[in-house]
Design a protein around this motif. Structure first.
Motif, PDB file in Angstrom:
ATOM      1  N   VAL A 218       0.826  -1.128   0.054  1.00 54.81           N
ATOM      2  CA  VAL A 218       0.000  -0.084   0.029  1.00 54.81           C
ATOM      3  C   VAL A 218       0.752   1.195  -0.028  1.00 54.81           C
ATOM      4  O   VAL A 218       1.978   1.202   0.414  1.00 54.81           O
ATOM      5  CB  VAL A 218      -0.981   0.261   1.396  1.00 54.81           C
ATOM      6  N   PHE A 219       0.225   2.432  -0.635  1.00 55.80           N
ATOM      7  CA  PHE A 219       1.082   3.471  -0.515  1.00 55.80           C
ATOM      8  C   PHE A 219       1.031   4.029   0.964  1.00 55.80           C
ATOM      9  O   PHE A 219       0.085   3.682   1.651  1.00 55.80           O
ATOM     10  CB  PHE A 219       0.294   4.665  -1.314  1.00 55.80           C
ATOM     11  N   GLU A 220       2.085   4.616   1.375  1.00 53.54           N
ATOM     12  CA  GLU A 220       2.172   5.085   2.981  1.00 53.54           C
ATOM     13  C   GLU A 220       2.122   6.554   3.005  1.00 53.54           C
ATOM     14  O   GLU A 220       2.888   7.317   2.418  1.00 53.54           O
ATOM     15  CB  GLU A 220       3.568   4.523   3.530  1.00 53.54           C
ATOM     16  N   TYR A 221       1.010   7.118   3.691  1.00 52.23           N
ATOM     17  CA  TYR A 221       0.901   8.398   3.922  1.00 52.23           C
ATOM     18  C   TYR A 221       2.159   8.932   4.666  1.00 52.23           C
ATOM     19  O   TYR A 221       2.851   8.435   5.449  1.00 52.23           O
ATOM     20  CB  TYR A 221      -0.213   8.799   4.976  1.00 52.23           C
ATOM     21  N   CYS A 222       2.523  10.292   4.056  1.00 50.03           N
ATOM     22  CA  CYS A 222       3.532  10.997   4.874  1.00 50.03           C
ATOM     23  C   CYS A 222       3.215  12.545   4.898  1.00 50.03           C
ATOM     24  O   CYS A 222       2.534  13.018   4.122  1.00 50.03           O
ATOM     25  CB  CYS A 222       4.912  11.099   3.883  1.00 50.03           C
ATOM     26  N   GLU A 223       4.080  13.205   5.814  1.00 46.26           N
ATOM     27  CA  GLU A 223       3.738  14.428   6.255  1.00 46.26           C
ATOM     28  C   GLU A 223       4.644  15.377   5.267  1.00 46.26           C
ATOM     29  O   GLU A 223       5.874  14.644   4.833  1.00 46.26           O
ATOM     30  CB  GLU A 223       4.072  15.019   7.677  1.00 46.26           C
ATOM     31  N   GLY A 224       4.324  16.454   5.060  1.00 50.77           N
ATOM     32  CA  GLY A 224       5.167  17.473   4.186  1.00 50.77           C
ATOM     33  C   GLY A 224       4.599  17.533   2.876  1.00 50.77           C
ATOM     34  O   GLY A 224       3.575  16.875   2.033  1.00 50.77           O
ATOM     35  N   HIS A 225       5.428  18.277   1.848  1.00 52.36           N
ATOM     36  CA  HIS A 225       4.968  18.658   0.535  1.00 52.36           C
ATOM     37  C   HIS A 225       5.913  18.082  -0.539  1.00 52.36           C
ATOM     38  O   HIS A 225       7.201  18.339  -0.367  1.00 52.36           O
ATOM     39  CB  HIS A 225       4.464  20.001   0.402  1.00 52.36           C
ATOM     40  N   ALA A 226       5.559  17.315  -1.576  1.00 53.99           N
ATOM     41  CA  ALA A 226       6.417  17.122  -2.727  1.00 53.99           C
ATOM     42  C   ALA A 226       6.944  18.349  -3.246  1.00 53.99           C
ATOM     43  O   ALA A 226       6.173  19.220  -3.319  1.00 53.99           O
ATOM     44  CB  ALA A 226       5.884  16.241  -3.546  1.00 53.99           C
ATOM     45  N   PRO A 227       8.099  18.268  -3.926  1.00 51.64           N
ATOM     46  CA  PRO A 227       8.851  19.647  -4.639  1.00 51.64           C
ATOM     47  C   PRO A 227       7.905  19.917  -5.597  1.00 51.64           C
ATOM     48  O   PRO A 227       7.921  21.154  -5.911  1.00 51.64           O
ATOM     49  CB  PRO A 227      10.091  19.084  -4.919  1.00 51.64           C
ATOM     50  N   TRP A 228       7.061  19.135  -6.278  1.00 47.33           N
ATOM     51  CA  TRP A 228       6.480  19.735  -7.493  1.00 47.33           C
ATOM     52  C   TRP A 228       5.115  20.352  -7.030  1.00 47.33           C
ATOM     53  O   TRP A 228       4.527  20.753  -8.089  1.00 47.33           O
ATOM     54  CB  TRP A 228       6.258  18.366  -8.584  1.00 47.33           C
ATOM     55  N   MET A 229       4.577  20.157  -5.913  1.00 49.70           N
ATOM     56  CA  MET A 229       3.113  20.627  -5.512  1.00 49.70           C
ATOM     57  C   MET A 229       3.320  22.092  -5.357  1.00 49.70           C
ATOM     58  O   MET A 229       4.200  22.875  -4.733  1.00 49.70           O
ATOM     59  CB  MET A 229       2.838  19.992  -4.191  1.00 49.70           C
ATOM     60  N   GLU A 230       2.444  22.743  -6.079  1.00 50.34           N
ATOM     61  CA  GLU A 230       2.406  24.348  -5.996  1.00 50.34           C
ATOM     62  C   GLU A 230       1.647  24.611  -4.758  1.00 50.34           C
ATOM     63  O   GLU A 230       0.683  23.942  -3.964  1.00 50.34           O
ATOM     64  CB  GLU A 230       1.441  24.844  -7.231  1.00 50.34           C
ATOM     65  N   SER A 231       1.927  25.733  -4.057  1.00 52.94           N
ATOM     66  CA  SER A 231       1.461  26.278  -2.891  1.00 52.94           C
ATOM     67  C   SER A 231      -0.181  26.169  -2.680  1.00 52.94           C
ATOM     68  O   SER A 231      -0.611  26.007  -1.411  1.00 52.94           O
ATOM     69  CB  SER A 231       1.999  27.429  -2.346  1.00 52.94           C
ATOM     70  N   ASN A 232      -0.774  26.362  -3.618  1.00 54.01           N
ATOM     71  CA  ASN A 232      -2.385  26.431  -3.717  1.00 54.01           C
ATOM     72  C   ASN A 232      -2.931  25.148  -3.615  1.00 54.01           C
ATOM     73  O   ASN A 232      -4.067  25.075  -3.104  1.00 54.01           O
ATOM     74  CB  ASN A 232      -2.880  26.930  -5.013  1.00 54.01           C
ATOM     75  N   ILE A 233      -2.239  24.064  -3.657  1.00 59.35           N
ATOM     76  CA  ILE A 233      -2.952  22.718  -3.400  1.00 59.35           C
ATOM     77  C   ILE A 233      -2.133  21.910  -2.103  1.00 59.35           C
ATOM     78  O   ILE A 233      -2.706  20.916  -1.658  1.00 59.35           O
ATOM     79  CB  ILE A 233      -2.557  21.807  -4.648  1.00 59.35           C
ATOM     80  N   ARG A 241       3.947   7.463  -0.296  1.00 60.90           N
ATOM     81  CA  ARG A 241       5.278   6.896  -0.998  1.00 60.90           C
ATOM     82  C   ARG A 241       5.369   5.552  -1.154  1.00 60.90           C
ATOM     83  O   ARG A 241       4.579   4.784  -0.314  1.00 60.90           O
ATOM     84  CB  ARG A 241       6.350   7.420  -0.193  1.00 60.90           C
ATOM     85  N   GLY A 242       6.037   4.898  -1.962  1.00 66.51           N
ATOM     86  CA  GLY A 242       6.370   3.503  -1.872  1.00 66.51           C
ATOM     87  C   GLY A 242       5.339   2.637  -2.915  1.00 66.51           C
ATOM     88  O   GLY A 242       5.888   1.374  -3.146  1.00 66.51           O
ATOM     89  N   GLY A 243       4.604   3.249  -3.386  1.00 66.64           N
ATOM     90  CA  GLY A 243       3.669   2.383  -4.435  1.00 66.64           C
ATOM     91  C   GLY A 243       2.734   1.629  -3.927  1.00 66.64           C
ATOM     92  O   GLY A 243       2.724   1.315  -2.599  1.00 66.64           O
ATOM     93  N   SER A 244       1.954   0.669  -4.303  1.00 67.04           N
ATOM     94  CA  SER A 244       0.872  -0.241  -3.999  1.00 67.04           C
ATOM     95  C   SER A 244       0.643  -1.552  -4.691  1.00 67.04           C
ATOM     96  O   SER A 244       1.372  -1.790  -5.844  1.00 67.04           O
ATOM     97  CB  SER A 244      -0.320   0.528  -3.648  1.00 67.04           C
ATOM     98  N   TRP A 245      -0.211  -2.434  -4.466  1.00 67.52           N
ATOM     99  CA  TRP A 245      -0.378  -3.528  -5.027  1.00 67.52           C
ATOM    100  C   TRP A 245      -1.117  -3.005  -6.317  1.00 67.52           C
ATOM    101  O   TRP A 245      -1.154  -3.843  -7.217  1.00 67.52           O
ATOM    102  CB  TRP A 245      -1.456  -4.503  -4.282  1.00 67.52           C
ATOM    103  N   TRP A 246      -1.701  -2.000  -6.443  1.00 66.18           N
ATOM    104  CA  TRP A 246      -2.230  -1.342  -7.724  1.00 66.18           C
ATOM    105  C   TRP A 246      -1.432  -1.022  -8.673  1.00 66.18           C
ATOM    106  O   TRP A 246      -1.670  -0.897  -9.877  1.00 66.18           O
ATOM    107  CB  TRP A 246      -3.303  -0.548  -7.364  1.00 66.18           C
TER     108      TRP A 246
END
Length: 291
Positions: A218-233, A241-246
């Protein structure tokens, strides 16, 4: 060819120390890995967004596996907590036979029935990772056990376990080393890794520090913002992170140590889970009396 990260001497020292650390017992049956204080090299010059950077930490404890249905059930029993999906009455789900990137509304889908009333029940899969919980649900659980979600950099530090490759086990992907989607499309799973949906935690070999399923399941929730995320989102989304069965090569291929995904904070999915971080007790100042 120059490959992903090179650890500094400090990083190697931290790696050797962590590799020798035994699992510690945490609340609610969590088994914990101690990540030592140090400065770690993260990211990669070859990655578009997760560029090389350094992360300094005073150390922390992190669960060796993703939080399970049984662990989450204990939390609900003790607190009567009601998840976002339970309040809504439905959630998104999918699986074998779905189109790429297809999630459908399923009435009655929640952490107890991740794929809806016609799918497997969580109580029958106590050692599988809990899913169909929102970021706020995960945070509530973490607070209950006295911990928190890992930050993006804490997750990568622990998941790498000193590795400088895209995967904890090396530079090349192995279908036998983790639970991701096997098959060209989601219409059919070839079952190379032995699972179609979630797998029991600790089904695959751990990384060098003893963490299981940092890739896949399963994807694992993390705190913080990815470098590509714009401030408005950043206020409306939470990272994973890490990907999942899907995840598969032809759709969400984030099953590696570098990519950082995100989803709406209030959303719940059957491939999204979490593990817990615990802060180490603060050391007394040199001139403070020891009690």
């Amino acid at each position: 060819m120059r490959r992903v990260l090179l650890l500094t001497m400090l990083g190697f020292a931290a790696f050797a120390s962590a590799a020798d650390t035994k699992l510690e017992q945490g609340k609610n049956d969590h088994r914990l890995v101690r990540v030592p204080a140090g400065e770690y090299a993260l990211g990669s010059a070859e990655h578009r967004f997760n560029k090389p950077h350094r992360f300094k930490t005073d150390g922390f404890l992190i669960s060796d596996a993703e939080t399970t249905n049984a662990e989450f059930a204990a939390f609900v029993k003790a607190t009567s907590y009601v998840t976002t999906a339970e309040k809504t009455g439905w959630s998104l789900s999918g699986g074998e036979g779905s189109a790429e990137w297809e999630w459908k509304r399923v009435d009655g889908a929640n952490w107890r029935l991740p794929f809806g009333p016609d799918g497997p029940a969580a109580e029958k899969l106590p050692d599988h990772p809990v899913t169909q919980i929102s970021g706020e649900d995960a945070r509530a659980y973490c607070r209950w056990v006295g911990g928190r979600l890992p930050t993006i950099d804490e997750w990568e530090t622990a998941a790498r376990a000193g590795a400088g490759t895209p995967y904890p086990w090396g530079a090349e992907f192995s279908a036998k080393a983790c639970n991701v989607w096997n098959g060209e499309t989601h219409l059919k799973n070839t079952r190379e890794d032995g699972f179609v949906l979630t797998a029991p935690v600790r089904s695959f070999p751990p990384n060098a520090w003893g963490l299981h399923d940092v890739i896949g399941n399963v994807f694992e929730y993390c705190e913080g913002h990815a470098p590509w995320m714009e401030s408005n989102i950043t206020e409306t989304r939470i990272c994973g992170r890490g990907g999942s069965w899907w995840c598969s090569e032809n759709s969400c291929h984030f099953y590696n140590l570098l990519d950082i995904g995100s989803m709406a904070k209030g959303a719940s999915l059957p491939n999204q889970g979490f593990r817990v971080v615990f802060d180490l007790p603060a050391k007394p100042a040199p001139d403070s009396p020891v009690k």
